[in-house]
Design a protein around this motif. Sequence first.
Motif, PDB file in Angstrom:
ATOM      1  N   ILE A 504      22.388 -21.109 -12.269  1.00 57.61           N
ATOM      2  CA  ILE A 504      22.248 -21.607 -13.644  1.00 57.61           C
ATOM      3  C   ILE A 504      21.727 -20.545 -14.611  1.00 57.61           C
ATOM      4  CG2 ILE A 504      19.855 -22.446 -13.580  1.00 57.61           C
ATOM      5  CD1 ILE A 504      20.941 -25.017 -14.945  1.00 57.61           C
ATOM      6  N   CYS A 505      21.164 -19.454 -14.117  1.00 56.90           N
ATOM      7  CA  CYS A 505      20.587 -18.436 -14.993  1.00 56.90           C
ATOM      8  C   CYS A 505      21.662 -17.836 -15.907  1.00 56.90           C
ATOM      9  CB  CYS A 505      19.937 -17.320 -14.176  1.00 56.90           C
ATOM     10  SG  CYS A 505      19.241 -15.995 -15.207  1.00 56.90           S
ATOM     11  N   PRO A 506      21.522 -17.955 -17.225  1.00 53.75           N
ATOM     12  CA  PRO A 506      22.569 -17.472 -18.121  1.00 53.75           C
ATOM     13  C   PRO A 506      22.618 -15.949 -18.244  1.00 53.75           C
ATOM     14  CG  PRO A 506      20.712 -18.292 -19.390  1.00 53.75           C
ATOM     15  CD  PRO A 506      20.416 -18.597 -17.955  1.00 53.75           C
ATOM     16  N   LEU A 507      21.540 -15.274 -17.828  1.00 57.81           N
ATOM     17  CA  LEU A 507      21.478 -13.815 -17.969  1.00 57.81           C
ATOM     18  C   LEU A 507      21.583 -13.087 -16.640  1.00 57.81           C
ATOM     19  CD1 LEU A 507      21.170 -12.618 -20.822  1.00 57.81           C
ATOM     20  CD2 LEU A 507      20.169 -14.883 -20.702  1.00 57.81           C
ATOM     21  N   GLN A 508      21.731 -13.809 -15.541  1.00 60.45           N
ATOM     22  CA  GLN A 508      21.799 -13.221 -14.197  1.00 60.45           C
ATOM     23  C   GLN A 508      20.586 -12.333 -13.911  1.00 60.45           C
ATOM     24  OE1 GLN A 508      25.896 -11.476 -14.577  1.00 60.45           O
ATOM     25  NE2 GLN A 508      26.280 -12.698 -12.741  1.00 60.45           N
ATOM     26  N   CYS A 509      19.396 -12.834 -14.272  1.00 61.43           N
ATOM     27  CA  CYS A 509      18.200 -12.015 -14.068  1.00 61.43           C
ATOM     28  C   CYS A 509      17.510 -12.313 -12.740  1.00 61.43           C
ATOM     29  CB  CYS A 509      17.232 -12.190 -15.226  1.00 61.43           C
ATOM     30  SG  CYS A 509      16.526 -13.839 -15.403  1.00 61.43           S
ATOM     31  N   LEU A 510      18.053 -13.257 -11.938  1.00 61.61           N
ATOM     32  CA  LEU A 510      17.451 -13.618 -10.651  1.00 61.61           C
ATOM     33  C   LEU A 510      18.372 -13.222  -9.500  1.00 61.61           C
ATOM     34  CD1 LEU A 510      16.151 -17.200 -11.523  1.00 61.61           C
ATOM     35  CD2 LEU A 510      14.867 -15.046 -11.586  1.00 61.61           C
ATOM     36  N   THR A 511      17.744 -12.772  -8.423  1.00 54.74           N
ATOM     37  CA  THR A 511      18.486 -12.400  -7.221  1.00 54.74           C
ATOM     38  C   THR A 511      17.624 -12.685  -5.998  1.00 54.74           C
ATOM     39  OG1 THR A 511      19.535 -10.569  -8.415  1.00 54.74           O
ATOM     40  CG2 THR A 511      19.718 -10.548  -6.006  1.00 54.74           C
ATOM     41  N   ILE A 512      18.214 -13.290  -4.962  1.00 53.23           N
ATOM     42  CA  ILE A 512      17.546 -13.395  -3.661  1.00 53.23           C
ATOM     43  C   ILE A 512      18.191 -12.355  -2.754  1.00 53.23           C
ATOM     44  CG2 ILE A 512      17.053 -14.826  -1.653  1.00 53.23           C
ATOM     45  CD1 ILE A 512      17.188 -17.272  -3.418  1.00 53.23           C
ATOM     46  N   THR A 513      17.394 -11.426  -2.265  1.00 56.04           N
ATOM     47  CA  THR A 513      17.955 -10.349  -1.462  1.00 56.04           C
ATOM     48  C   THR A 513      16.878  -9.771  -0.557  1.00 56.04           C
ATOM     49  OG1 THR A 513      19.207  -8.268  -1.566  1.00 56.04           O
ATOM     50  CG2 THR A 513      17.447  -8.558  -3.179  1.00 56.04           C
ATOM     51  N   ARG A 514      17.324  -8.968   0.393  1.00 58.73           N
ATOM     52  CA  ARG A 514      16.385  -8.295   1.281  1.00 58.73           C
ATOM     53  C   ARG A 514      15.663  -7.186   0.507  1.00 58.73           C
ATOM     54  NH1 ARG A 514      21.278  -5.944   1.969  1.00 58.73           N
ATOM     55  NH2 ARG A 514      21.317  -3.653   2.115  1.00 58.73           N
ATOM     56  N   ASP A 515      14.509  -6.823   1.023  1.00 58.14           N
ATOM     57  CA  ASP A 515      13.729  -5.769   0.382  1.00 58.14           C
ATOM     58  C   ASP A 515      14.410  -4.425   0.605  1.00 58.14           C
ATOM     59  OD1 ASP A 515      11.741  -4.540  -1.016  1.00 58.14           O
ATOM     60  OD2 ASP A 515      10.097  -5.232   0.268  1.00 58.14           O
ATOM     61  N   PRO A 541       7.605 -12.876   0.682  1.00 58.38           N
ATOM     62  CA  PRO A 541       8.773 -13.215   1.500  1.00 58.38           C
ATOM     63  C   PRO A 541       9.033 -14.727   1.513  1.00 58.38           C
ATOM     64  CG  PRO A 541       7.429 -11.590   2.615  1.00 58.38           C
ATOM     65  CD  PRO A 541       6.650 -12.026   1.422  1.00 58.38           C
ATOM     66  N   LEU A 542      10.289 -15.119   1.365  1.00 54.71           N
ATOM     67  CA  LEU A 542      10.655 -16.532   1.349  1.00 54.71           C
ATOM     68  C   LEU A 542      10.608 -17.098   2.768  1.00 54.71           C
ATOM     69  CD1 LEU A 542      13.612 -16.358  -1.203  1.00 54.71           C
ATOM     70  CD2 LEU A 542      11.189 -16.817  -1.633  1.00 54.71           C
ATOM     71  N   PRO A 543      10.185 -18.354   2.927  1.00 54.97           N
ATOM     72  CA  PRO A 543       9.924 -18.905   4.272  1.00 54.97           C
ATOM     73  C   PRO A 543      11.163 -19.041   5.147  1.00 54.97           C
ATOM     74  CG  PRO A 543       9.718 -20.617   2.589  1.00 54.97           C
ATOM     75  CD  PRO A 543       9.822 -19.321   1.876  1.00 54.97           C
ATOM     76  N   GLN A 544      12.357 -19.179   4.565  1.00 51.60           N
ATOM     77  CA  GLN A 544      13.565 -19.412   5.373  1.00 51.60           C
ATOM     78  C   GLN A 544      14.086 -18.131   6.014  1.00 51.60           C
ATOM     79  OE1 GLN A 544      14.538 -22.591   5.742  1.00 51.60           O
ATOM     80  NE2 GLN A 544      12.889 -23.204   4.342  1.00 51.60           N
ATOM     81  N   THR A 545      14.193 -17.079   5.222  1.00 50.48           N
ATOM     82  CA  THR A 545      14.856 -15.863   5.720  1.00 50.48           C
ATOM     83  C   THR A 545      14.005 -14.605   5.589  1.00 50.48           C
ATOM     84  OG1 THR A 545      15.849 -15.352   3.565  1.00 50.48           O
ATOM     85  CG2 THR A 545      17.088 -16.824   5.057  1.00 50.48           C
ATOM     86  N   GLY A 546      12.882 -14.694   4.908  1.00 52.99           N
ATOM     87  CA  GLY A 546      12.058 -13.507   4.693  1.00 52.99           C
ATOM     88  C   GLY A 546      12.567 -12.627   3.564  1.00 52.99           C
ATOM     89  N   ARG A 547      13.659 -13.052   2.909  1.00 56.37           N
ATOM     90  CA  ARG A 547      14.131 -12.288   1.754  1.00 56.37           C
ATOM     91  C   ARG A 547      13.169 -12.482   0.568  1.00 56.37           C
ATOM     92  NH1 ARG A 547      20.139 -14.131   0.690  1.00 56.37           N
ATOM     93  NH2 ARG A 547      19.113 -16.180   0.912  1.00 56.37           N
ATOM     94  N   LEU A 548      13.424 -11.782  -0.514  1.00 56.47           N
ATOM     95  CA  LEU A 548      12.572 -11.846  -1.696  1.00 56.47           C
ATOM     96  C   LEU A 548      13.335 -12.437  -2.876  1.00 56.47           C
ATOM     97  CD1 LEU A 548      10.968  -8.256  -1.643  1.00 56.47           C
ATOM     98  CD2 LEU A 548      10.206 -10.306  -0.405  1.00 56.47           C
ATOM     99  N   MET A 549      12.611 -13.142  -3.738  1.00 58.18           N
ATOM    100  CA  MET A 549      13.149 -13.530  -5.035  1.00 58.18           C
ATOM    101  C   MET A 549      12.804 -12.402  -6.003  1.00 58.18           C
ATOM    102  SD  MET A 549      14.724 -15.800  -6.983  1.00 58.18           S
ATOM    103  CE  MET A 549      14.591 -17.424  -6.196  1.00 58.18           C
ATOM    104  N   ILE A 550      13.818 -11.785  -6.576  1.00 59.16           N
ATOM    105  CA  ILE A 550      13.624 -10.667  -7.503  1.00 59.16           C
ATOM    106  C   ILE A 550      14.017 -11.115  -8.904  1.00 59.16           C
ATOM    107  CG2 ILE A 550      14.193  -8.271  -8.038  1.00 59.16           C
ATOM    108  CD1 ILE A 550      12.810  -8.537  -5.383  1.00 59.16           C
ATOM    109  N   LYS A 551      13.181 -10.783  -9.855  1.00 53.69           N
ATOM    110  CA  LYS A 551      13.486 -11.103 -11.246  1.00 53.69           C
ATOM    111  C   LYS A 551      13.472  -9.825 -12.075  1.00 53.69           C
ATOM    112  CE  LYS A 551      11.831 -13.549 -15.333  1.00 53.69           C
ATOM    113  NZ  LYS A 551      10.693 -14.221 -15.970  1.00 53.69           N
ATOM    114  N   ASP A 552      14.511  -9.668 -12.902  1.00 47.77           N
ATOM    115  CA  ASP A 552      14.566  -8.563 -13.846  1.00 47.77           C
ATOM    116  C   ASP A 552      14.066  -9.082 -15.201  1.00 47.77           C
ATOM    117  OD1 ASP A 552      15.042  -6.426 -15.446  1.00 47.77           O
ATOM    118  OD2 ASP A 552      17.202  -6.327 -15.127  1.00 47.77           O
TER     119      ASP A 552
END
Length: 596
Positions: A504-515, A541-552
């Motif tokens: 839903i982010c209109p600016l694509q400023c969020l990403t879930i990815t590995r560190d 680290p997120l509880p399901q996969t250990g990935r991170l929520m990154i915000k620009d």
Amino acid sequence: MNRTNTEDPAYYHKVVDCQWACPAHTNVPEYIRLIAQGRFTDAYMLNRESNVFPAILGRTCDRPCEPACRRGRLDGKPVAICRLKRVAADHRGEIADLLPPIPTKKNGKRIGIVGAGPASLTVANDLMPHGYEVVIFEQNEKPGGLMRTNIPAFRLPAKVLDEETGTILNMGVDIRYNTPVKSMKALLAENFDAIFIGSGAPRGKELEIPGRHETDRIHIGIDWLESISFGHIDSVGENVLIIGVGNTAMDCCRSSKRMGAKSVKVMARRPRAYFKASPWELDDAEEEDVEIVINHAPKRFVIENGKLIGMEFERLEWDAAAKNSRVIDTVFLPADDVILAIGQENAFPWFERDLGARFDKWDQPVVDESTLLSTLPGVFFGGDAAFGPNNIIWAVELGHQAAISIDNYCQGEPVTDRPKDGMNLISQKMGLSEWSYHNDYNPASRQKMSHVDLASRFRQLDIEVELGFDPEQTAREVQRCLNCDVETEFAAARCIECDACIDICPLQCLTITRDGSEEDLRARLSAPATNLTQALYASAPLPQTGRLMIKDEDLCVHCGLCAERCPTAAWDMQRFELEIPYAGRAEACTSSYVPA
């Protein structure tokens, strides 16, 4: 890695850039929201808490907050923060009953203040509500210091200056006009509990080149402006040269046009990119047919039969960094008057040097940068008197800090015990998809200030040139604010990695990815983060996969859609409040004035 955890309080401190760029911190987005609601008095009082002179600064501030405004990253133009201060000031209601009460019973401490400029008035403003007796010694017949004598009335009307200085003086300050301090030793003998020196930087710098002292038609800029302010001069020659390109030079050149000059040239040694004057000051001067001449270095004043006829300049060619130059040729420019606006200096001829206060090799007082205390116990400096010429908002902040020190000193506390800035976070959620702030992005461009037409502005010296925003302009400008103090707050433990926020982010400023490394991570985001000066904000680290929520943060417009869409309330929108310390308060406080 240039990264901050989103759960770290420092995250919020780094995001509200406009707030932290101002030396006298102010809750900028909050007072803009109050203006949007038509609550002008509330906005004025909130702004006055830290900036003290909203109507004055709304016309004259150098605007350190605006280059930091994140709106400029979207469309190149920051929110008109300064001019919105003026809107609130011009449309406020009566504020007398909203000011802090002044105790009828004093605390027994007397403070002597030298000068009635912005730093001194700020000290009085902060100390009077705590029972201090404040005595100000002012050499002129009216208060304001260089705000009155050096800022022309077409920029700062006397009525505005009188109102805001009067608000402070009417607290019961004992101000003694036409009373210059001629001896620090004599002032110390009056047994004040503390003394604050806010006498400004009252001496203009000289230009010692041939011919300087052979005519009376060469003027020091700040003295010349003062003479206009007090009605001592009312005309100038047809051809005027202004030496220097700071804001004082802009006031001198525009004043010259109003005093009858036909040709006014501002002479600069270096290219335009290196001018000290604010860009809008340059624009206003050029609109009034002032010519700005670059790359000319003064060589000599040309005098014939005791009369100034002009100046010789060396025309320069600079290297790419404008550090080294060579002389191309020499040119002559005619002049009936020359005004020197090449800087200002402190001057303390009345301060005896055998009293225990140290002065450095430039004859500047040695002052602690945090406490404003000199090496003479109980004597504090502030504003331009402390560290040399700067702008009004810096003088206000130094006044606040000096007042804290003076209060500590008089109460027997160490002046080094400084209350720290604090913070508060408040959720803005009012329902599943409703927020207590206006979160729609408005694509409106920065509003253009209306001016008095050129013909009218020269008919009278004190006609204010800028007219202020009208209601429609105000409505559009406040909606340009991105609510930088209302920030995303992310709880990693609640995230189920459903990607709803990312979708839903209109600016694509969020990403879930590995560190990963910063270079690698920036390239893997939904929208590559190319602004390396803006930190990425990373979750735990997120509880399901250990990935991170990154915000620009460089892209975020604080719309709150991520929090509206999140099914687990991992996202929230929380308003950051800066808690500012002032004299007489044991702890930092968001504001002593609370809007109704």
